[in-house]
Design a protein around this motif. Sequence first.
Motif, PDB file in Angstrom:
ATOM      1  N   ALA A  11     -18.646 -22.908  -0.359  1.00 27.29           N
ATOM      2  CA  ALA A  11     -17.871 -23.784   0.512  1.00 27.29           C
ATOM      3  C   ALA A  11     -17.675 -23.158   1.887  1.00 27.29           C
ATOM      4  N   ALA A  12     -17.414 -21.843   1.890  1.00 30.37           N
ATOM      5  CA  ALA A  12     -17.219 -21.158   3.173  1.00 30.37           C
ATOM      6  C   ALA A  12     -18.497 -21.171   3.997  1.00 30.37           C
ATOM      7  N   ALA A  13     -19.631 -20.963   3.326  1.00 29.28           N
ATOM      8  CA  ALA A  13     -20.913 -20.972   4.028  1.00 29.28           C
ATOM      9  C   ALA A  13     -21.202 -22.350   4.596  1.00 29.28           C
ATOM     10  N   THR A  14     -20.865 -23.386   3.833  1.00 28.70           N
ATOM     11  CA  THR A  14     -21.099 -24.749   4.289  1.00 28.70           C
ATOM     12  C   THR A  14     -20.267 -25.067   5.521  1.00 28.70           C
ATOM     13  N   ILE A  15     -18.992 -24.631   5.500  1.00 25.20           N
ATOM     14  CA  ILE A  15     -18.119 -24.851   6.663  1.00 25.20           C
ATOM     15  C   ILE A  15     -18.679 -24.146   7.885  1.00 25.20           C
ATOM     16  N   GLY A  16     -19.185 -22.918   7.681  1.00 23.23           N
ATOM     17  CA  GLY A  16     -19.754 -22.167   8.796  1.00 23.23           C
ATOM     18  C   GLY A  16     -20.963 -22.850   9.379  1.00 23.23           C
ATOM     19  N   LEU A  17     -21.823 -23.394   8.523  1.00 20.70           N
ATOM     20  CA  LEU A  17     -23.008 -24.094   9.009  1.00 20.70           C
ATOM     21  C   LEU A  17     -22.642 -25.364   9.748  1.00 20.70           C
ATOM     22  N   CYS A  18     -21.603 -26.052   9.263  1.00 15.09           N
ATOM     23  CA  CYS A  18     -21.200 -27.295   9.910  1.00 15.09           C
ATOM     24  C   CYS A  18     -20.619 -27.063  11.295  1.00 15.09           C
ATOM     25  N   ALA A  19     -20.168 -25.835  11.543  1.00 15.86           N
ATOM     26  CA  ALA A  19     -19.593 -25.533  12.857  1.00 15.86           C
ATOM     27  C   ALA A  19     -20.666 -25.472  13.925  1.00 15.86           C
ATOM     28  N   ILE A  20     -21.950 -25.334  13.520  1.00 13.85           N
ATOM     29  CA  ILE A  20     -23.064 -25.291  14.461  1.00 13.85           C
ATOM     30  C   ILE A  20     -23.792 -26.625  14.392  1.00 13.85           C
ATOM     31  N   PRO A  21     -23.800 -27.403  15.469  1.00 19.44           N
ATOM     32  CA  PRO A  21     -24.469 -28.710  15.413  1.00 19.44           C
ATOM     33  C   PRO A  21     -25.935 -28.564  15.035  1.00 19.44           C
ATOM     34  N   ALA A  22     -26.331 -29.281  13.984  1.00 18.54           N
ATOM     35  CA  ALA A  22     -27.712 -29.168  13.508  1.00 18.54           C
ATOM     36  C   ALA A  22     -28.708 -29.712  14.512  1.00 18.54           C
ATOM     37  N   THR A  23     -28.235 -30.569  15.412  1.00 16.69           N
ATOM     38  CA  THR A  23     -29.142 -31.220  16.342  1.00 16.69           C
ATOM     39  C   THR A  23     -28.966 -30.713  17.768  1.00 16.69           C
ATOM     40  N   ALA A  24     -28.317 -29.565  17.955  1.00 17.44           N
ATOM     41  CA  ALA A  24     -28.143 -29.022  19.298  1.00 17.44           C
ATOM     42  C   ALA A  24     -29.505 -28.665  19.884  1.00 17.44           C
ATOM     43  N   ALA A  25     -29.654 -28.857  21.181  1.00 13.77           N
ATOM     44  CA  ALA A  25     -30.925 -28.569  21.827  1.00 13.77           C
ATOM     45  C   ALA A  25     -30.678 -28.015  23.220  1.00 13.77           C
ATOM     46  N   GLU A  26     -31.503 -27.057  23.610  1.00 10.26           N
ATOM     47  CA  GLU A  26     -31.482 -26.509  24.961  1.00 10.26           C
ATOM     48  C   GLU A  26     -32.829 -26.830  25.611  1.00 10.26           C
ATOM     49  N   LEU A  27     -32.800 -27.558  26.706  1.00 11.21           N
ATOM     50  CA  LEU A  27     -34.019 -28.021  27.360  1.00 11.21           C
ATOM     51  C   LEU A  27     -34.207 -27.329  28.697  1.00 11.21           C
ATOM     52  N   ARG A  28     -35.407 -26.821  28.904  1.00 11.30           N
ATOM     53  CA  ARG A  28     -35.778 -26.255  30.210  1.00 11.30           C
ATOM     54  C   ARG A  28     -36.468 -27.347  31.007  1.00 11.30           C
ATOM     55  N   TYR A  29     -35.940 -27.616  32.200  1.00 11.26           N
ATOM     56  CA  TYR A  29     -36.390 -28.738  33.034  1.00 11.26           C
ATOM     57  C   TYR A  29     -36.903 -28.150  34.344  1.00 11.26           C
ATOM     58  N   ASP A 245     -42.782 -33.537  20.992  1.00  8.95           N
ATOM     59  CA  ASP A 245     -42.160 -32.904  19.827  1.00  8.95           C
ATOM     60  C   ASP A 245     -40.681 -32.646  20.076  1.00  8.95           C
ATOM     61  N   THR A 246     -40.363 -32.226  21.290  1.00  9.68           N
ATOM     62  CA  THR A 246     -38.958 -32.016  21.641  1.00  9.68           C
ATOM     63  C   THR A 246     -38.194 -33.328  21.555  1.00  9.68           C
ATOM     64  N   TRP A 247     -38.785 -34.403  22.096  1.00 13.37           N
ATOM     65  CA  TRP A 247     -38.129 -35.704  22.077  1.00 13.37           C
ATOM     66  C   TRP A 247     -37.855 -36.166  20.647  1.00 13.37           C
ATOM     67  N   GLN A 248     -38.835 -35.969  19.770  1.00 11.15           N
ATOM     68  CA  GLN A 248     -38.673 -36.409  18.386  1.00 11.15           C
ATOM     69  C   GLN A 248     -37.695 -35.527  17.607  1.00 11.15           C
ATOM     70  N   SER A 249     -37.417 -34.330  18.113  1.00 16.66           N
ATOM     71  CA  SER A 249     -36.444 -33.452  17.444  1.00 16.66           C
ATOM     72  C   SER A 249     -35.006 -33.873  17.737  1.00 16.66           C
ATOM     73  N   LEU A 250     -34.824 -34.745  18.717  1.00 10.58           N
ATOM     74  CA  LEU A 250     -33.488 -35.230  19.060  1.00 10.58           C
ATOM     75  C   LEU A 250     -33.115 -36.424  18.185  1.00 10.58           C
ATOM     76  N   THR A 251     -31.829 -36.640  18.008  1.00 10.80           N
ATOM     77  CA  THR A 251     -31.393 -37.817  17.267  1.00 10.80           C
ATOM     78  C   THR A 251     -31.576 -39.066  18.124  1.00 10.80           C
ATOM     79  N   GLU A 252     -31.564 -40.231  17.469  1.00 14.36           N
ATOM     80  CA  GLU A 252     -31.675 -41.478  18.217  1.00 14.36           C
ATOM     81  C   GLU A 252     -30.521 -41.627  19.200  1.00 14.36           C
ATOM     82  N   GLU A 253     -29.345 -41.158  18.816  1.00  9.54           N
ATOM     83  CA  GLU A 253     -28.181 -41.251  19.698  1.00  9.54           C
ATOM     84  C   GLU A 253     -28.372 -40.373  20.929  1.00  9.54           C
ATOM     85  N   GLN A 254     -28.937 -39.174  20.740  1.00  8.87           N
ATOM     86  CA  GLN A 254     -29.194 -38.290  21.876  1.00  8.87           C
ATOM     87  C   GLN A 254     -30.269 -38.874  22.792  1.00  8.87           C
ATOM     88  N   GLN A 255     -31.318 -39.410  22.197  1.00  6.59           N
ATOM     89  CA  GLN A 255     -32.366 -40.045  23.001  1.00  6.59           C
ATOM     90  C   GLN A 255     -31.789 -41.190  23.830  1.00  6.59           C
TER      91      GLN A 255
END
Length: 329
Positions: A11-29, A245-255
């Motif tokens: 349970a503790a590990a799950t809470i820790g993982l949930c604290a990091i957004p699974a869909t976070a992305a850093e884009l170089r433009y 590939d980067t675009w498809q890694s984003l959620t529909e909401e992020q797109q």
Amino acid sequence: MFAYSARQLMAAATIGLCAIPATAAELRYAHVGAEGDFQTRFAAEAATEIEEATGGDVTVQVFPASQLGNVAEMVDGVRMGTIQMGHHDFASLARIVPEVAVFNAPFVYTDAEHAMRATDPATSPALQEINERLIEEGGVRIIGRIYRGARHISSNFEIKSPDDMAGKPFRAVPLDLWVSMVTGFGATPTPVEVSELPTALMTGMVVGQENPLTMISANKLNEVQSHVAMTGHMQSVLAVFVNEDTWQSLTEEQQAAITEVLDAKAAESLQWAQESEAALVEELKGKGMTFTTAENGLDLDAFRENVLAQIDQDFPDFGPYIEQIMSMQ
């Protein structure tokens, strides 16, 4: 000393993982625009607004002024995914799909608003068709556009017709479409990267170039050029593109959030350009530049006829797309 059950540890590990957004992305433009150009403002503001619109899950780091390489290197970086986003003239993607350059073709738009409608990824049939090919053949997707203003010719002598440019070395963007267009002007096309343009003009490697007034002002070309011919031969619209590939890694909401930001910024860029052109003419006149227009002898019909004939000769496959573009009134 402390004993935890396996269930508690999980349970503790799950809470820790949930604290990091699974869909976070850093884009170089990346882009090649200089400080003071609309495209530089666009990218900086879009980066901030994308982060806000996605609740911080998508962050964008902008690298202007060719920091990550020239145009070809930047496009290759986006194709490979080492750079996630970029913008430049549509023709910069012509190595993937040659016909994409049609959106930069001279004398194909009636005005700025027409150019923006014809380059909208969501509603332009011509762009949608070409975008599918870019995705399939190059792993790159166009997701937005930037309006920079009409492009005009600057030189260190007066230009009223193509005859005045005959045989003279003029800068061409290092892309086939620009080489063809400058040939249609009657000049000798000389490819020069934008970062090297002021030096090329100063040394006489080229005696003129063409760009929006915003670029002429931002790059202080008035210091090495004396005249502007207001040909308005291109409505300068830049494509904003992303690694697929980067675009498809984003959620529909992020797109959707990114697309909404880019659409709003596109409309703003049109407003910036339209509001600034008259002021830029006066600013550059005050810095010693002389302007030639149809009212004082500029032969726009000669430029249009010569250039379109050259484009038709060099790019016969553009025909169907030009028809689609011109039909979007």
